[in-house]
Structure formats: C-alpha cells, structure tokens
Design a protein around this motif. Structure first.
Motif, PDB file in Angstrom:
ATOM      1  N   VAL A 231      64.217  35.049  57.776  1.00 12.89           N
ATOM      2  CA  VAL A 231      64.268  34.345  56.485  1.00 12.89           C
ATOM      3  C   VAL A 231      65.623  34.550  55.816  1.00 12.89           C
ATOM      4  N   GLY A 232      66.107  35.799  55.827  1.00 12.87           N
ATOM      5  CA  GLY A 232      67.409  36.059  55.236  1.00 12.87           C
ATOM      6  C   GLY A 232      68.517  35.302  55.934  1.00 12.87           C
ATOM      7  N   GLY A 233      68.469  35.246  57.268  1.00  9.67           N
ATOM      8  CA  GLY A 233      69.478  34.503  58.012  1.00  9.67           C
ATOM      9  C   GLY A 233      69.454  33.023  57.690  1.00  9.67           C
ATOM     10  N   VAL A 234      68.264  32.460  57.523  1.00  7.05           N
ATOM     11  CA  VAL A 234      68.154  31.035  57.186  1.00  7.05           C
ATOM     12  C   VAL A 234      68.725  30.756  55.800  1.00  7.05           C
ATOM     13  N   LEU A 235      68.400  31.614  54.820  1.00  6.55           N
ATOM     14  CA  LEU A 235      68.905  31.407  53.462  1.00  6.55           C
ATOM     15  C   LEU A 235      70.426  31.564  53.404  1.00  6.55           C
ATOM     16  N   VAL A 236      70.941  32.581  54.088  1.00  7.01           N
ATOM     17  CA  VAL A 236      72.394  32.775  54.111  1.00  7.01           C
ATOM     18  C   VAL A 236      73.072  31.611  54.823  1.00  7.01           C
ATOM     19  N   ALA A 237      72.483  31.140  55.914  1.00 10.21           N
ATOM     20  CA  ALA A 237      73.044  30.000  56.632  1.00 10.21           C
ATOM     21  C   ALA A 237      73.073  28.756  55.752  1.00 10.21           C
ATOM     22  N   LEU A 238      72.065  28.601  54.891  1.00  6.90           N
ATOM     23  CA  LEU A 238      72.034  27.462  53.977  1.00  6.90           C
ATOM     24  C   LEU A 238      73.196  27.522  52.990  1.00  6.90           C
ATOM     25  N   VAL A 239      73.454  28.709  52.441  1.00  8.44           N
ATOM     26  CA  VAL A 239      74.570  28.862  51.504  1.00  8.44           C
ATOM     27  C   VAL A 239      75.902  28.627  52.201  1.00  8.44           C
ATOM     28  N   VAL A 240      76.051  29.187  53.412  1.00 10.12           N
ATOM     29  CA  VAL A 240      77.285  28.997  54.169  1.00 10.12           C
ATOM     30  C   VAL A 240      77.479  27.521  54.517  1.00 10.12           C
ATOM     31  N   LEU A 241      76.387  26.828  54.857  1.00  6.88           N
ATOM     32  CA  LEU A 241      76.475  25.405  55.184  1.00  6.88           C
ATOM     33  C   LEU A 241      76.946  24.602  53.976  1.00  6.88           C
ATOM     34  N   MET A 242      76.422  24.914  52.794  1.00 12.80           N
ATOM     35  CA  MET A 242      76.875  24.211  51.595  1.00 12.80           C
ATOM     36  C   MET A 242      78.364  24.431  51.350  1.00 12.80           C
ATOM     37  N   ALA A 243      78.817  25.666  51.562  1.00 10.69           N
ATOM     38  CA  ALA A 243      80.239  25.954  51.367  1.00 10.69           C
ATOM     39  C   ALA A 243      81.100  25.194  52.367  1.00 10.69           C
ATOM     40  N   LEU A 244      80.663  25.135  53.622  1.00 11.37           N
ATOM     41  CA  LEU A 244      81.440  24.431  54.646  1.00 11.37           C
ATOM     42  C   LEU A 244      81.459  22.928  54.388  1.00 11.37           C
ATOM     43  N   VAL A 245      80.328  22.385  53.968  1.00  9.54           N
ATOM     44  CA  VAL A 245      80.262  20.946  53.677  1.00  9.54           C
ATOM     45  C   VAL A 245      81.207  20.578  52.542  1.00  9.54           C
ATOM     46  N   SER A 246      81.360  21.481  51.563  1.00  8.09           N
ATOM     47  CA  SER A 246      82.217  21.177  50.410  1.00  8.09           C
ATOM     48  C   SER A 246      83.677  21.010  50.805  1.00  8.09           C
ATOM     49  N   TYR A 247      84.076  21.555  51.970  1.00 12.12           N
ATOM     50  CA  TYR A 247      85.463  21.401  52.421  1.00 12.12           C
ATOM     51  C   TYR A 247      85.750  19.992  52.942  1.00 12.12           C
ATOM     52  N   VAL A 248      84.717  19.306  53.412  1.00 16.81           N
ATOM     53  CA  VAL A 248      84.936  17.995  54.021  1.00 16.81           C
ATOM     54  C   VAL A 248      84.307  16.853  53.234  1.00 16.81           C
ATOM     55  N   TRP A 249      83.314  17.185  52.378  1.00 19.21           N
ATOM     56  CA  TRP A 249      82.632  16.090  51.672  1.00 19.21           C
ATOM     57  C   TRP A 249      81.921  16.600  50.427  1.00 19.21           C
ATOM     58  N   THR A 250      82.071  15.863  49.343  1.00 26.06           N
ATOM     59  CA  THR A 250      81.255  16.004  48.134  1.00 26.06           C
ATOM     60  C   THR A 250      81.010  14.600  47.599  1.00 26.06           C
ATOM     61  N   PRO A 251      79.830  14.325  47.057  1.00 22.76           N
ATOM     62  CA  PRO A 251      79.558  12.964  46.570  1.00 22.76           C
ATOM     63  C   PRO A 251      80.556  12.504  45.511  1.00 22.76           C
TER      64      PRO A 251
END
Length: 300
Positions: free
Chosen positions: A38-58
């Motif tokens: 569960v912790g790995g999934v939640l941390v991965a979600l936060v990391v994914l949001m950070a990585l997405v912000s480098y290439v795309w934001t609405p």
C-alpha cells in the motif's frame, strides 16, 4: 520400508566470518507485506504526479484568470479553480514536484551528515562517542518544525532554507539509529576478525559496518521523507516555505482557509494530497522495516 535420511552432527550453517551472511539466507524470498504494498502504491502515485508535471499540465498552474475564479468541477477544470482563477489540478501536479524535491534534498542532507556521525560515534572511543551523542541530544531537543521556523525567520522563507532546515532537524534521528545499529555490528564475529587482521577503522566502517546498517538507513530515510513532506507543507502554510508563485500544497491550504465554508474543496484536495504522501511514506517505511529485518527469518 523406506530408509530415513541420515542426520549428521552438522548444525545450522554459521555466518561467514568476513561478510556475516548466512549461507542460503540471501536466496530466501519473503512475501510482501500489506504496508509495503500500500505504501509503495501511494508513493508511486505521488511520484507519478510529479513526473507528469514535467511533461504535461492541463493549464499553467501560475496563470491567473479572474473570469474563471472559484469554478467547480468541470471538463475544462477537472478539480475546479481557486480564488485567483488558477487550475487546481495543475497546481496539485506541480505541488507534488515541489514536495518531492524538498523531501529528497532534506533527507539527503540529514543522511549525509547523520550516517557518518552515527558510525563514528559507535567506532570512536567512549568519551568521543558520548560527546557526539550529547551534542546530538541538544539538537534533538528542538522540534523539527520549530527549528525550521527559526531558520526561515532568520534567512527568509524560501525553498532552499526550508530544505536545509528540515534536513538539519532530522539529523539526530539518523545519528541515533545508525549508532545503535553500528554498535551491534561492531560486536559481531566478522568485525572482530577484521580488527584482529589489522584492518583500519575506516575500512571496517566502510566495508563492514555501513553495508550492514544500510537497511536501517533506508527505513529511516522513508520515515524522514514523510516528516519532510509534512514540515514543508506546514512552513508553506505559515508563509515561511516555498514562496509564490511556485505551487505548494501547504500554501494552497493557506490561501483557501478563508474560503473554507464557500469552497471547501480548495482545502480538502491539497489536504488529501498531503495525507496520501505522508501516509504512503510512513507505510513504506514500516513495510521496508518488516521486509528487511533478517531477525524475522530466525523467528520462523
């Protein structure tokens, strides 16, 4: 009748006198605990949001549009807009980047300072070790958030000051944990054999002590990351952390507190983001502690 297997006089395989590892132990696979998953999934979600912000934001998270202020959920603005007309979802994505950046640097500072001090305190003479630990206790007496507020008040609110302050505030926890683990390693047979062979203290600390306290450092880094995330949000909420216009979850809370009864989503959304990050790193630390603890194999 089937012949019973012969039982010889050999006992359980003994640890290697150099590495301290038991034969066959490294090949045993353990099940992943619920906290780790569960912790790995939640941390991965936060990391994914950070990585997405480098290439795309609405939308541009700093773009102010008074005509779109305080809009609700829509296909145009997925999480609505704030009182300045900025897109909330874009700010959440960028806020994840800021949070992780502050956490990585703060934990890096505390580990770079605390790990060597902990090993030195364990390997040095009694008086030197006691002097280091008493100085560590003095720093530990200051709460992390209070120390960060003091640094921010003296040097001004900025991301760099927040990172350094949070890192210094979490140094004592690394020192105490690493020293405790190092003392146990120093009493092991393979370290005693290395000292008897004439190995220098630096070589012993680098090749024997540090690798064996590595799992403790990993777990403590995960827990310290959660503390850094919470401290950064608190400093930004107080106006002493990440300055505007850089998006920050803590400052999003501060800017929306006057709209708590008008647009509660502006408080709830960044609050949920902070809770997910803190809970994720805490669960990840607990899961890693259970997964990396070799003593659990001995109890089974």
């Amino acid at each position: 009748m089937s012949r019973l297997p012969e039982i010889g006089p050999t006992s359980e395989p003994q640890p290697d006198p150099v590495s301290g590892a038991r034969p066959g132990r490294g090949m045993r696979r353990r099940p992943l605990g619920a906290s780790l998953v569960v912790g790995g999934v939640l941390v991965a979600l936060v990391v994914l949001m950070a990585l997405v912000s480098y290439v795309w934001t609405p939308w541009d998270p700093t773009f102010v549009n008074a005509a779109d202020r305080l809009q609700g959920f829509s296909s145009r603005h997925w999480l609505g807009t704030d009182k300045f007309g900025r897109d909330v979802f874009s700010q959440i994505l960028m806020g994840a980047r800021t949070t992780l950046f502050v956490g990585v640097v703060a934990v890096g500072v505390s580990a770079i300072i605390g790990v060597p001090l902990g090993i030195v305190a364990a390997m040095a003479s009694r008086w030197t070790g006691e002097a280091l630990m008493r100085g560590n206790d003095l720093l530990l007496a200051f709460p992390a958030l209070l120390l960060a507020i003091m640094f921010s008040a003296i040097y001004g609110g900025s991301t760099l000051v927040a990172m350094v302050a949070i890192g210094i505030a979490t140094v004592p926890s690394f020192v105490r944990l690493v020293r405790s683990g190092s003392l146990q390693v120093m009493r092991s047979e393979y370290v005693l054999a290395a000292r008897a062979a004439g190995r220098r203290p630096f070589a012993i600390g680098l090749k024997h002590v540090l690798p064996n306290v590595g799992p403790l450092i990993i777990v403590q880094a995960s827990v310290a990351f959660a503390i850094a995330v919470l401290a950064e949000a608190a400093l930004s909420f107080l106006g002493l952390g990440t300055p505007a216009p850089t998006p920050s979850w803590g400052r999003m809370l501060q800017e929306s507190q006057e709209l708590l009864f008008i647009a509660p989503r502006l408080c709830i959304i960044p609050g949920i983001a902070i809770a997910i990050a803190v809970l994720g790193f805490n669960l990840l630390g607990d899961g890693l502690r259970d997964y990396l603890d070799t003593r659990l194999d001995d109890r089974r």
